[in-house]
Design an enzyme around this catalytic site. Structure first.
Site, PDB file in Angstrom:
ATOM      1  N   HIS A  64       0.987  -1.655  -0.236  1.00  0.00           N
ATOM      2  CA  HIS A  64       0.233   0.231  -0.039  1.00  0.00           C
ATOM      3  C   HIS A  64       0.584   1.236  -0.025  1.00  0.00           C
ATOM      4  CE1 HIS A  64       0.079   1.536   4.173  1.00  0.00           C
ATOM      5  NE2 HIS A  64       0.148  -0.421   4.669  1.00  0.00           N
ATOM      6  N   ASP A 167       5.969   1.824   7.079  1.00  0.00           N
ATOM      7  CA  ASP A 167       4.384   1.548   6.967  1.00  0.00           C
ATOM      8  C   ASP A 167       3.997   2.407   5.507  1.00  0.00           C
ATOM      9  OD1 ASP A 167       1.908   0.226   6.901  1.00  0.00           O
ATOM     10  OD2 ASP A 167       1.736   0.575   8.728  1.00  0.00           O
ATOM     11  N   GLU A 197      -5.121   1.824   2.223  1.00  0.00           N
ATOM     12  CA  GLU A 197      -4.863   0.442   3.070  1.00  0.00           C
ATOM     13  C   GLU A 197      -5.574   0.744   4.793  1.00  0.00           C
ATOM     14  OE1 GLU A 197      -2.925  -2.165   5.590  1.00  0.00           O
ATOM     15  OE2 GLU A 197      -2.731   0.263   5.889  1.00  0.00           O
ATOM     16  N   GLU A 198      -4.737   2.015   5.126  1.00  0.00           N
ATOM     17  CA  GLU A 198      -4.638   2.941   7.016  1.00  0.00           C
ATOM     18  C   GLU A 198      -6.264   2.678   7.537  1.00  0.00           C
ATOM     19  OE1 GLU A 198      -2.363   2.435   8.406  1.00  0.00           O
ATOM     20  OE2 GLU A 198      -0.847   2.202   7.144  1.00  0.00           O
ATOM     21  N   ASP A 220       3.985  -6.292   3.878  1.00  0.00           N
ATOM     22  CA  ASP A 220       3.600  -5.002   4.863  1.00  0.00           C
ATOM     23  C   ASP A 220       4.254  -5.343   5.578  1.00  0.00           C
ATOM     24  OD1 ASP A 220       2.271  -3.096   5.760  1.00  0.00           O
ATOM     25  OD2 ASP A 220       0.316  -3.520   4.948  1.00  0.00           O
ATOM     26  N   HIS A 307       3.348   3.050  13.317  1.00  0.00           N
ATOM     27  CA  HIS A 307       2.675   3.973  13.045  1.00  0.00           C
ATOM     28  C   HIS A 307       3.346   5.711  13.700  1.00  0.00           C
ATOM     29  CE1 HIS A 307      -1.062   1.781  11.596  1.00  0.00           C
ATOM     30  NE2 HIS A 307       0.008   1.895  10.887  1.00  0.00           N
TER      31      HIS A 307
HETATM   32 CO    CO Z   1      -0.360   0.690   8.767  1.00  0.00          CO
HETATM   33 ZN    ZN Z   2       0.695  -1.284   6.306  1.00  0.00          ZN
END
Ligand code: CO
Ligand code: ZN
Length: 333
Positions: A64, A167, A197-198, A220, A307
């Protein structure tokens, strides 16, 4: 050969919160074009690079492009910006960080004086862009504008890479690197750089429906257990190689795909480890339930501080993932 660090630097510096992946997609499209037969975008913003093989089966890889973001909901009379989240922002870890809007406006995230700093709520945090009042702030930022973390990527000692948005931009780098120097394969390959995606794996859903693949492999990041006092007892660690997913909150990977990936990694001498992620999902979650089902697995990059404004992974694991993605192009069960 593509330089992993430089490409990550470039992708991490691009603006691409969920739903606004265009800038990232444009960079990736330029890098992918020489190695693809066709590069196109669908209506949800997925970028799809297709490389024809001999038509044995269709394999969809998915990484992503989108990132977390802070979306402005209110600008107060003092020129401070209040925001909501795009994706899973870890609120207690973001105050003090620098963020950037698409037009280059920078700000600092902070927490108001009466909030509990240990358990901040979204409504406790604001962005200070240095505006002297509301009018000045509104000249730079509108309601609905989104800010992203503004930190440079850098190389650490011992082969580690620190960067915002590993990410999942590092997986985009992995797909791009794997596409290069790829011999003609029996399978037709679809490298999907997915959107949103998030927000709950939205882009991969339409991409998988459109492509209708026989096999799906998501790439990922996953949590790395090698940090002080990490509670969930995660075995994945930096320098442990490509992580072959068994399960996360969105998918149980097809056991035959897991087996095939482990066997090919053993045969090719690619360092690998097993992964079970207790919280969080991946594009695999959408791909495997497409139409009447897709044989799906996932390859993960062990990453510390997912994150967070800056995340850390190991370059040797990235290399192992590139090699495993390349090997997975030949998958056949
Ligand atoms: Co993420
Ligand atoms: Zn991810």
């Amino acid at each position: 050969m593509l330089n992993v660090f430089e490409t990550q630097q470039k992708l991490a510096a691009a603006f691409g919160p969920s739903g606004q992946e265009n800038d990232v997609a444009n960079i990736i499209a330029e890098l992918a074009k020489p190695f693809a037969d066709e590069v196109y975008t669908d209506r949800l913003g997925n970028l799809i690079a297709c490389k024809k093989g001999e038509g044995q089966a269709k394999v969809m890889f998915s990484a992503h492009m989108d990132s977390l973001g802070l979306i402005v909901t209110h600008i107060d009379e003092n020129g401070f910006l209040w925001f909501s989240n795009i994706g899973g922002l870890a609120l207690w870890r973001i105050y003090g960080s620098v963020v950037r809007f698409r037009n280059g406006t920078r700000g600092i995230v902070f927490i108001h004086g009466k909030a509990d700093p240990k358990e901040p709520k979204l409504s406790d945090l604001y962005i200070d862009i240095g505006a002297k009042d509301e009018t000045s702030a509104r000249k730079k930022v509108q309601i609905g504008d989104v800010a992203v973390f503004d930190q440079p990527a850098f190389l650490m000692g011992d082969g580690l890479l620190a960067s915002p948005y590993l990410d999942d931009r590092i997986a985009c780098v992995i797909l791009l690197a794997a596409m290069q120097e790829l011999p003609k394969t029996a399978n037709d390959l679809y490298f999907v750089f997915s959107s949103q995606e998030e927000l709950g794996i939205r882009g991969a859903k339409t991409a998988a429906y459109g492509i209708d693949p026989d096999y799906g492999i998501a790439v990922d990041v996953t949590t790395s257990g090698d940090i002080p006092k990490y509670k969930p007892k995660m075995e994945c660690k930096l320098h442990g190689g490509a992580a072959i997913k068994i399960m996360d909150a969105s998918v149980i990977c097809h056991p035959h795909v897991v087996q095939w990936l482990e066997d090919v990694a053993d045969r090719e001498g690619i360092l690998h480890q097993r992964e079970i992620l207790q919280q969080g999902g991946t594009d695999a979650g959408a791909i495997h339930v497409t139409r009447s089902g897709v044989y799906t697995g996932a390859i993960s990059i062990p990453t510390r501080y997912i994150h967070n404004p800056v995340e850390i992974c190991a370059l040797d694991d990235v290399d192992a993932c590139i090699r495993l993605v390349r090997a997975a192009c030949d998958i056949s069960l």
